[in-house]
Structure formats: structure tokens, C-alpha cells
Write a protein that holds these residues in place. Structure first.
Motif, mmCIF file in Angstrom:
data_model
loop_
_atom_site.group_PDB
_atom_site.id
_atom_site.type_symbol
_atom_site.label_atom_id
_atom_site.label_comp_id
_atom_site.label_asym_id
_atom_site.label_seq_id
_atom_site.Cartn_x
_atom_site.Cartn_y
_atom_site.Cartn_z
ATOM 1 N N GLU A 1 18.167 11.030 2.565
ATOM 2 C CA GLU A 1 16.995 10.162 2.500
ATOM 3 C C GLU A 1 17.361 8.784 3.043
ATOM 4 O O GLU A 1 18.297 8.143 2.552
ATOM 5 C CB GLU A 1 16.487 10.054 1.066
ATOM 6 N N ILE A 2 16.622 8.331 4.047
ATOM 7 C CA ILE A 2 16.891 7.058 4.712
ATOM 8 C C ILE A 2 15.837 6.046 4.279
ATOM 9 O O ILE A 2 14.640 6.237 4.516
ATOM 10 C CB ILE A 2 16.864 7.217 6.248
ATOM 11 N N LEU A 3 16.272 4.962 3.652
ATOM 12 C CA LEU A 3 15.357 3.975 3.086
ATOM 13 C C LEU A 3 15.636 2.593 3.665
ATOM 14 O O LEU A 3 16.782 2.133 3.656
ATOM 15 C CB LEU A 3 15.509 3.922 1.565
ATOM 16 N N SER A 4 14.593 1.930 4.155
ATOM 17 C CA SER A 4 14.719 0.565 4.675
ATOM 18 C C SER A 4 13.842 -0.372 3.855
ATOM 19 O O SER A 4 12.663 -0.085 3.616
ATOM 20 C CB SER A 4 14.300 0.501 6.150
ATOM 21 N N CYS A 5 14.407 -1.481 3.443
ATOM 22 C CA CYS A 5 13.714 -2.467 2.611
ATOM 23 C C CYS A 5 12.482 -3.022 3.321
ATOM 24 O O CYS A 5 12.582 -3.573 4.424
ATOM 25 C CB CYS A 5 14.689 -3.590 2.272
ATOM 26 N N GLY A 6 11.307 -2.878 2.687
ATOM 27 C CA GLY A 6 10.069 -3.347 3.294
ATOM 28 C C GLY A 6 10.017 -4.853 3.453
ATOM 29 O O GLY A 6 9.569 -5.372 4.484
ATOM 30 N N THR A 7 10.478 -5.589 2.448
ATOM 31 C CA THR A 7 10.498 -7.052 2.534
ATOM 32 C C THR A 7 11.396 -7.511 3.673
ATOM 33 O O THR A 7 11.084 -8.474 4.385
ATOM 34 C CB THR A 7 10.985 -7.652 1.201
ATOM 35 N N CYS A 8 12.509 -6.816 3.865
ATOM 36 C CA CYS A 8 13.454 -7.165 4.933
ATOM 37 C C CYS A 8 12.842 -6.886 6.307
ATOM 38 O O CYS A 8 12.986 -7.689 7.237
ATOM 39 C CB CYS A 8 14.750 -6.377 4.761
ATOM 40 N N ARG B 1 12.005 5.872 5.997
ATOM 41 C CA ARG B 1 10.765 5.274 5.509
ATOM 42 C C ARG B 1 11.043 3.941 4.821
ATOM 43 O O ARG B 1 12.185 3.592 4.532
ATOM 44 C CB ARG B 1 10.055 6.223 4.543
ATOM 45 N N VAL B 2 9.960 3.228 4.553
ATOM 46 C CA VAL B 2 10.043 1.920 3.907
ATOM 47 C C VAL B 2 10.215 2.104 2.398
ATOM 48 O O VAL B 2 9.611 2.989 1.790
ATOM 49 C CB VAL B 2 8.770 1.102 4.192
ATOM 50 N N THR B 3 11.041 1.258 1.799
ATOM 51 C CA THR B 3 11.234 1.298 0.353
ATOM 52 C C THR B 3 10.981 -0.079 -0.237
ATOM 53 O O THR B 3 10.642 -1.029 0.471
ATOM 54 C CB THR B 3 12.654 1.789 -0.003
ATOM 55 N N ILE C 1 20.602 3.348 1.953
ATOM 56 C CA ILE C 1 19.656 2.251 1.765
ATOM 57 C C ILE C 1 20.051 1.093 2.679
ATOM 58 O O ILE C 1 21.198 0.637 2.657
ATOM 59 C CB ILE C 1 19.652 1.782 0.299
ATOM 60 N N PHE C 2 19.100 0.627 3.478
ATOM 61 C CA PHE C 2 19.340 -0.474 4.408
ATOM 62 C C PHE C 2 18.607 -1.722 3.916
ATOM 63 O O PHE C 2 17.388 -1.710 3.740
ATOM 64 C CB PHE C 2 18.882 -0.097 5.819
ATOM 65 N N ILE C 3 19.377 -2.792 3.695
ATOM 66 C CA ILE C 3 18.870 -4.039 3.121
ATOM 67 C C ILE C 3 19.226 -5.199 4.052
ATOM 68 O O ILE C 3 20.221 -5.143 4.776
ATOM 69 C CB ILE C 3 19.502 -4.271 1.727
ATOM 70 N N ASN C 4 18.423 -6.274 4.004
ATOM 71 C CA ASN C 4 18.680 -7.476 4.792
ATOM 72 C C ASN C 4 18.846 -7.094 6.269
ATOM 73 O O ASN C 4 18.078 -6.297 6.785
ATOM 74 C CB ASN C 4 19.903 -8.223 4.228
ATOM 75 N N ARG D 1 0.832 -1.209 0.000
ATOM 76 C CA ARG D 1 0.000 0.000 0.000
ATOM 77 C C ARG D 1 0.862 1.253 0.000
ATOM 78 O O ARG D 1 0.656 2.171 -0.810
ATOM 79 C CB ARG D 1 -0.910 0.005 1.226
ATOM 80 N N GLU D 2 1.843 1.296 0.894
ATOM 81 C CA GLU D 2 2.694 2.480 1.003
ATOM 82 C C GLU D 2 3.589 2.641 -0.219
ATOM 83 O O GLU D 2 3.827 3.758 -0.685
ATOM 84 C CB GLU D 2 3.532 2.402 2.280
ATOM 85 N N ASN D 3 4.101 1.524 -0.752
ATOM 86 C CA ASN D 3 4.970 1.596 -1.927
ATOM 87 C C ASN D 3 4.223 2.121 -3.147
ATOM 88 O O ASN D 3 4.719 2.985 -3.877
ATOM 89 C CB ASN D 3 5.564 0.218 -2.228
ATOM 90 N N VAL D 4 3.022 1.599 -3.385
ATOM 91 C CA VAL D 4 2.231 2.051 -4.535
ATOM 92 C C VAL D 4 1.802 3.504 -4.343
ATOM 93 O O VAL D 4 1.848 4.314 -5.278
ATOM 94 C CB VAL D 4 1.002 1.144 -4.746
#
Length: 210
Positions: A168-175, A189-191, A140-143, A43-46
């Protein structure tokens, strides 16, 4: 109301809902798109993607973790005097004109060998970024890197300072979902993977402390 096209993205994992939305925007002549998703991250990504494309967005909750997003094409009515100029840009945006550096963090440790030492090193790395010019365009923060924007208070403190400076601080939503940390995000925020790839493609330089 004009023609409405429905795009059912329920059951799709990141970044497919965003990709399906983009495809529909490119191929459809409908004045409105009705996007269906079944989780908060999608929802947030779209919603964020649609806003970045200049679309009007309305969100309606249909049930438990099911959402309808109504996207409407709108005209750009901003007058030239209301559009941002270089002089109105934030310091990080002005610095980014000469180089968009992205820091890509894929772990909550820096280096390999001793995890406790690695966590000390990554905190030191983040604190040092504050004093280095220019500051990054994005981090970008992943895993396991998403633990730094959620669980690690020392890291969160340093990252928050960078966010206040316009990074801009981005954290992987799937992670975040994988580690059960969606509700514990403390900075940024979530990316999604689509935005991650676009950010990496648009970067002048990618720096990874792993």
C-alpha cells in the motif's frame, strides 16, 4: 429517511475532518451523517474512512471545492463464504500476518551531505525493496518524500512495482497540497495524519531511510 446529523468540517485542516467524523459516529445515534468539507483531500479522506467503517457513502458537489458527504450506517450482510480467508489473501497480506513492516519516507533524499547523492541512494533503496522478502505492508511518503510519488520518474517506476505486489502506497495529502502536487500523484493514493498514525501504531516495525 431516519435522523440526519450535520457535521461542518469546512475550514478544518487534515486530519480534523476525519477525527470529527469518527467522533460523530461514536457519539451520534443518527442513522445518517452529513459531512461538509471544503477541499478535495478532505473529501477523499472522509470518504475512505467512512468506507473502511462499513458505511454507505454518497458525495455531492455543492460548489467550488465544497462537498457534502452523506454517510449511512449499513448492516454487514456478507455471508461467511463471501468473507476473505487467509488462503484468499494477497502475498503481501499473508507475509504481513507474521509482521507488518512500514517504510516511512520523509524526504526525497537518503542521508545528509549531498542531495544529488541522496536522490540516487533513495532510488536504489526503493529498487532494492522489490527484491527483499517480505515486501513492506505499507510505504508512507511525508514532506518532501511525496516528490518520489509524483516528480521522480525512476522512483515512481520502482514504487509502482511494489504497488503491483500489493504494497500500500500512501502520500500525505497536506504535503501534496503544500508542494502543489495533488494533481500529479502517479502511484498510490492520498492519506491523512490520522491514517498515518494508525498505520504506525499497527506496524510491527517502522523503517525510515532518512
Amino acid at each position: 429517511m431516519g435522523e440526519v446529523q450535520t457535521v461542518d468540517c469546512r475550514g478544518l485542516s487534515c486530519p480534523q475532518p476525519v477525527l470529527e467524523t469518527r467522533k460523530a459516529l461514536e457519539e451520534s445515534v443518527a442513522s445518517q451523517l452529513r459531512i461538509l468539507v471544503d477541499n478535495i483531500t478532505s473529501r477523499e479522506n472522509v470518504k475512505r474512512f467512512a468506507s473502511s467503517q462499513g458505511l454507505g457513502v454518497q458525495v455531492r458537489e455543492m460548489g467550488a471545492d465544497e462537498f457534502e458527504l452523506l454517510l449511512e450506517r449499513v448492516q454487514d450482510t456478507a455471508s461467511p463464504e463471501n468473507k476473505p480467508t487467509e488462503s484468499q489473501s494477497s502475498p503481501v497480506e499473508q507475509e504481513s500476518l507474521n509482521g507488518k513492516n512500514v517504510v516511512y519516507v520523509g524526504n526525497d533524499c537518503m542521508g545528509r551531505g549531498d542531495d544529488e547523492l541522496g536522490r540516487k541512494l533513495i532510488r536504489g533503496f526503493l529498487r532494492t525493496l522489490i527484491d527483499v522478502a517480505p515486501v513492506p505492508w505499507k510505504i508512507i511518503f511525508i514532506n518532501a518524500g511525496v516528490k518520489l510519488t509524483t516528480l521522480d520518474e525512476e522512483a515512481v517506476e520502482a514504487i509502482s512495482v511494489l504497488a503491483d505486489r500489493g504494497v500500500e502506497i500512501l502520500s500525505c495529502g497536506t504535503c501534496l497540497e503544500h508542494f502543489g502536487l495533488v494533481d500529479r500523484l502517479k502511484v498510490g493514493r492520498v492519506t491523512n495524519m490520522f491514517e498515518v498514525i494508525e498505520s504506525l501504531n499497527g506496524a510491527t516495525k517502522v523503517i525510515s531511510p532518512d
